[in-house]
Design a protein around this motif. Structure first.
Motif, PDB file in Angstrom:
ATOM      1  N   SER A  62      79.526  22.924   7.434  1.00 28.02           N
ATOM      2  CA  SER A  62      80.406  21.914   8.028  1.00 28.02           C
ATOM      3  C   SER A  62      79.643  21.008   8.980  1.00 28.02           C
ATOM      4  O   SER A  62      78.951  21.485   9.900  1.00 28.02           O
ATOM      5  CB  SER A  62      81.565  22.571   8.784  1.00 28.02           C
ATOM      6  OG  SER A  62      82.436  23.233   7.893  1.00 28.02           O
ATOM      7  N   GLU A  63      79.793  19.718   8.738  1.00 24.41           N
ATOM      8  CA  GLU A  63      79.212  18.700   9.606  1.00 24.41           C
ATOM      9  C   GLU A  63      80.211  17.536   9.695  1.00 24.41           C
ATOM     10  O   GLU A  63      80.020  16.481   9.097  1.00 24.41           O
ATOM     11  CB  GLU A  63      77.860  18.227   9.062  1.00 24.41           C
ATOM     12  CG  GLU A  63      77.066  17.425  10.064  1.00 24.41           C
ATOM     13  CD  GLU A  63      75.647  17.155   9.582  1.00 24.41           C
ATOM     14  OE1 GLU A  63      74.785  18.016   9.833  1.00 24.41           O
ATOM     15  OE2 GLU A  63      75.432  16.103   8.962  1.00 24.41           O
ATOM     16  N   PRO A  64      81.315  17.785  10.439  1.00 25.39           N
ATOM     17  CA  PRO A  64      82.329  16.742  10.544  1.00 25.39           C
ATOM     18  C   PRO A  64      81.814  15.550  11.347  1.00 25.39           C
ATOM     19  O   PRO A  64      80.846  15.664  12.096  1.00 25.39           O
ATOM     20  CB  PRO A  64      83.472  17.441  11.286  1.00 25.39           C
ATOM     21  CG  PRO A  64      82.790  18.488  12.097  1.00 25.39           C
ATOM     22  CD  PRO A  64      81.625  18.952  11.254  1.00 25.39           C
ATOM     23  N   GLU A  65      82.491  14.426  11.163  1.00 29.27           N
ATOM     24  CA  GLU A  65      82.186  13.209  11.905  1.00 29.27           C
ATOM     25  C   GLU A  65      83.462  12.756  12.604  1.00 29.27           C
ATOM     26  O   GLU A  65      84.156  11.844  12.132  1.00 29.27           O
ATOM     27  CB  GLU A  65      81.632  12.132  10.972  1.00 29.27           C
ATOM     28  CG  GLU A  65      80.318  12.537  10.350  1.00 29.27           C
ATOM     29  CD  GLU A  65      79.660  11.444   9.528  1.00 29.27           C
ATOM     30  OE1 GLU A  65      80.059  10.265   9.627  1.00 29.27           O
ATOM     31  OE2 GLU A  65      78.722  11.783   8.780  1.00 29.27           O
ATOM     32  N   LYS A 104      91.509  20.068  10.422  1.00 32.21           N
ATOM     33  CA  LYS A 104      90.543  19.746  11.489  1.00 32.21           C
ATOM     34  C   LYS A 104      90.783  20.613  12.722  1.00 32.21           C
ATOM     35  O   LYS A 104      89.831  21.097  13.332  1.00 32.21           O
ATOM     36  CB  LYS A 104      90.617  18.259  11.867  1.00 32.21           C
ATOM     37  CG  LYS A 104      90.013  17.327  10.828  1.00 32.21           C
ATOM     38  CD  LYS A 104      88.512  17.239  10.981  1.00 32.21           C
ATOM     39  CE  LYS A 104      87.872  16.230  10.080  1.00 32.21           C
ATOM     40  NZ  LYS A 104      87.663  14.921  10.642  1.00 32.21           N
ATOM     41  N   ALA A 105      92.039  20.821  13.105  1.00 31.70           N
ATOM     42  CA  ALA A 105      92.329  21.647  14.284  1.00 31.70           C
ATOM     43  C   ALA A 105      91.774  23.057  14.103  1.00 31.70           C
ATOM     44  O   ALA A 105      91.168  23.628  15.012  1.00 31.70           O
ATOM     45  CB  ALA A 105      93.827  21.684  14.554  1.00 31.70           C
ATOM     46  N   SER A 106      91.962  23.630  12.918  1.00 33.05           N
ATOM     47  CA  SER A 106      91.464  24.966  12.644  1.00 33.05           C
ATOM     48  C   SER A 106      89.930  24.995  12.613  1.00 33.05           C
ATOM     49  O   SER A 106      89.300  25.912  13.149  1.00 33.05           O
ATOM     50  CB  SER A 106      92.036  25.476  11.317  1.00 33.05           C
ATOM     51  OG  SER A 106      91.612  26.794  11.060  1.00 33.05           O
ATOM     52  N   LEU A 107      89.321  23.973  11.999  1.00 36.68           N
ATOM     53  CA  LEU A 107      87.860  23.873  11.956  1.00 36.68           C
ATOM     54  C   LEU A 107      87.272  23.789  13.366  1.00 36.68           C
ATOM     55  O   LEU A 107      86.324  24.510  13.702  1.00 36.68           O
ATOM     56  CB  LEU A 107      87.435  22.642  11.153  1.00 36.68           C
ATOM     57  CG  LEU A 107      85.937  22.334  11.137  1.00 36.68           C
ATOM     58  CD1 LEU A 107      85.179  23.381  10.322  1.00 36.68           C
ATOM     59  CD2 LEU A 107      85.684  20.943  10.585  1.00 36.68           C
ATOM     60  N   TYR A 108      87.832  22.923  14.196  1.00 38.13           N
ATOM     61  CA  TYR A 108      87.311  22.750  15.556  1.00 38.13           C
ATOM     62  C   TYR A 108      87.527  24.021  16.390  1.00 38.13           C
ATOM     63  O   TYR A 108      86.654  24.412  17.167  1.00 38.13           O
ATOM     64  CB  TYR A 108      87.934  21.536  16.229  1.00 38.13           C
ATOM     65  CG  TYR A 108      87.568  20.220  15.566  1.00 38.13           C
ATOM     66  CD1 TYR A 108      86.335  20.036  14.931  1.00 38.13           C
ATOM     67  CD2 TYR A 108      88.452  19.153  15.557  1.00 38.13           C
ATOM     68  CE1 TYR A 108      86.003  18.838  14.317  1.00 38.13           C
ATOM     69  CE2 TYR A 108      88.127  17.942  14.948  1.00 38.13           C
ATOM     70  CZ  TYR A 108      86.899  17.797  14.335  1.00 38.13           C
ATOM     71  OH  TYR A 108      86.574  16.604  13.739  1.00 38.13           O
ATOM     72  N   ALA A 109      88.673  24.669  16.233  1.00 32.03           N
ATOM     73  CA  ALA A 109      88.908  25.925  16.953  1.00 32.03           C
ATOM     74  C   ALA A 109      87.910  26.994  16.483  1.00 32.03           C
ATOM     75  O   ALA A 109      87.351  27.725  17.307  1.00 32.03           O
ATOM     76  CB  ALA A 109      90.348  26.397  16.738  1.00 32.03           C
ATOM     77  N   VAL A 139      93.711  27.459   7.955  1.00 30.90           N
ATOM     78  CA  VAL A 139      92.681  27.118   6.967  1.00 30.90           C
ATOM     79  C   VAL A 139      91.339  27.786   7.268  1.00 30.90           C
ATOM     80  O   VAL A 139      90.699  28.341   6.384  1.00 30.90           O
ATOM     81  CB  VAL A 139      92.503  25.583   6.898  1.00 30.90           C
ATOM     82  CG1 VAL A 139      91.400  25.206   5.922  1.00 30.90           C
ATOM     83  CG2 VAL A 139      93.808  24.912   6.523  1.00 30.90           C
ATOM     84  N   HIS A 140      90.907  27.727   8.523  1.00 32.42           N
ATOM     85  CA  HIS A 140      89.597  28.267   8.904  1.00 32.42           C
ATOM     86  C   HIS A 140      89.713  29.537   9.748  1.00 32.42           C
ATOM     87  O   HIS A 140      88.729  29.986  10.334  1.00 32.42           O
ATOM     88  CB  HIS A 140      88.791  27.204   9.648  1.00 32.42           C
ATOM     89  CG  HIS A 140      88.529  25.992   8.815  1.00 32.42           C
ATOM     90  ND1 HIS A 140      87.556  25.946   7.842  1.00 32.42           N
ATOM     91  CD2 HIS A 140      89.146  24.780   8.778  1.00 32.42           C
ATOM     92  CE1 HIS A 140      87.575  24.760   7.249  1.00 32.42           C
ATOM     93  NE2 HIS A 140      88.520  24.043   7.794  1.00 32.42           N
ATOM     94  N   GLY A 141      90.924  30.108   9.826  1.00 39.94           N
ATOM     95  CA  GLY A 141      91.117  31.374  10.522  1.00 39.94           C
ATOM     96  C   GLY A 141      91.230  31.271  12.030  1.00 39.94           C
ATOM     97  O   GLY A 141      91.218  32.293  12.710  1.00 39.94           O
ATOM     98  N   PHE A 142      91.340  30.051  12.560  1.00 40.14           N
ATOM     99  CA  PHE A 142      91.474  29.857  14.000  1.00 40.14           C
ATOM    100  C   PHE A 142      92.496  28.770  14.273  1.00 40.14           C
ATOM    101  O   PHE A 142      92.746  27.907  13.443  1.00 40.14           O
ATOM    102  CB  PHE A 142      90.130  29.455  14.629  1.00 40.14           C
ATOM    103  CG  PHE A 142      89.175  30.601  14.788  1.00 40.14           C
ATOM    104  CD1 PHE A 142      88.993  31.209  16.014  1.00 40.14           C
ATOM    105  CD2 PHE A 142      88.459  31.081  13.696  1.00 40.14           C
ATOM    106  CE1 PHE A 142      88.107  32.273  16.153  1.00 40.14           C
ATOM    107  CE2 PHE A 142      87.580  32.138  13.818  1.00 40.14           C
ATOM    108  CZ  PHE A 142      87.405  32.741  15.058  1.00 40.14           C
ATOM    109  N   ASP A 143      93.061  28.823  15.480  1.00 43.72           N
ATOM    110  CA  ASP A 143      94.047  27.834  15.909  1.00 43.72           C
ATOM    111  C   ASP A 143      93.909  27.676  17.423  1.00 43.72           C
ATOM    112  O   ASP A 143      93.018  28.279  18.026  1.00 43.72           O
ATOM    113  CB  ASP A 143      95.453  28.331  15.545  1.00 43.72           C
ATOM    114  CG  ASP A 143      96.473  27.220  15.450  1.00 43.72           C
ATOM    115  OD1 ASP A 143      96.137  26.060  15.737  1.00 43.72           O
ATOM    116  OD2 ASP A 143      97.628  27.519  15.089  1.00 43.72           O
ATOM    117  N   SER A 144      94.773  26.908  18.010  1.00 42.39           N
ATOM    118  CA  SER A 144      94.772  26.708  19.458  1.00 42.39           C
ATOM    119  C   SER A 144      95.957  27.438  20.067  1.00 42.39           C
ATOM    120  O   SER A 144      97.090  27.313  19.583  1.00 42.39           O
ATOM    121  CB  SER A 144      94.867  25.215  19.798  1.00 42.39           C
ATOM    122  OG  SER A 144      93.769  24.538  19.256  1.00 42.39           O
ATOM    123  N   ALA A 145      95.711  28.189  21.144  1.00 42.32           N
ATOM    124  CA  ALA A 145      96.777  28.908  21.825  1.00 42.32           C
ATOM    125  C   ALA A 145      97.630  27.962  22.649  1.00 42.32           C
ATOM    126  O   ALA A 145      98.806  28.223  22.890  1.00 42.32           O
ATOM    127  CB  ALA A 145      96.185  29.997  22.725  1.00 42.32           C
TER     128      ALA A 145
END
Length: 173
Positions: A62-65, A104-109, A139-145
């Motif tokens: 992953s290399e988001p912009e 994106k939220a899941s990726l960033y988390a 999607v990526h196994g993470f979220d924001s609390a």
């Protein structure tokens, strides 16, 4: 593939091993990105680099912009490698709102980004996502609390500069 010219003339980013072709930017998206960049640069001061639509290296897959990333240091600190994290990531969202809220939220988390903002042009609000936590249902196994919604009369302080306050109305003009 990019170096071979396969995506010439297209904006792309690498997300979870897949090359994602980015939509062309409309005028409101483009001016909003620039408005947010200017507001952050003016308020954050020295010691950080406010970057516009440049890669953040989350590893081989992953290399988001993101529309905006705020990283420690300065431009000169990244001449040989992209940053591997960010103090703040901002996505300006109109046509990609669902993607930015979910993928994106899941990726960033998952990458440990503790301060992720979505400038929601559809509903004219700022969505703030903080405190990454494991969530196998994403999607990526993470979220924001912590998810906070702010509107025109509110202000926000980036985690990296809690003494700084930005006007939501200024970000949403």
């Amino acid at each position: 593939m990019g170096e071979l010219g396969l995506f010439r003339g297209q904006r792309v980013e690498l997300i979870d091993g897949a090359v994602m072709v980015l939509s062309p930017q409309g005028p409101s998206h483009a001016t909003s990105v620039e408005r947010v960049r200017k507001a952050l640069e003016a308020s954050l001061g020295a010691g950080v680099w406010v970057r516009t639509q440049l890669p953040v290296d989350f590893g081989t897959h992953s290399e988001p912009e993101p529309d905006i990333s705020v990283v420690s240091g300065s431009l000169e600190d990244y001449t040989s490698a992209h940053p591997v994290t960010a103090l703040l990531i901002v996505e300006v969202s109109d046509t990609t709102l669902s993607y930015d809220r979910n993928n994106k939220a899941s990726l960033y988390a998952h990458a440990g980004i503790t301060d992720y903002w979505i400038v929601n042009l559809v509903n004219r609000q700022l969505e703030i996502r903080r405190q990454p936590v494991v969530n196998p249902n994403t999607v990526h196994g993470f979220d924001s609390a912590e998810i906070t919604i702010l509107r025109g009369g509110d202000t926000v302080s980036p985690l990296c500069r809690p003494q700084t306050q930005l006007s939501i109305a200024e970000l949403l003009l």
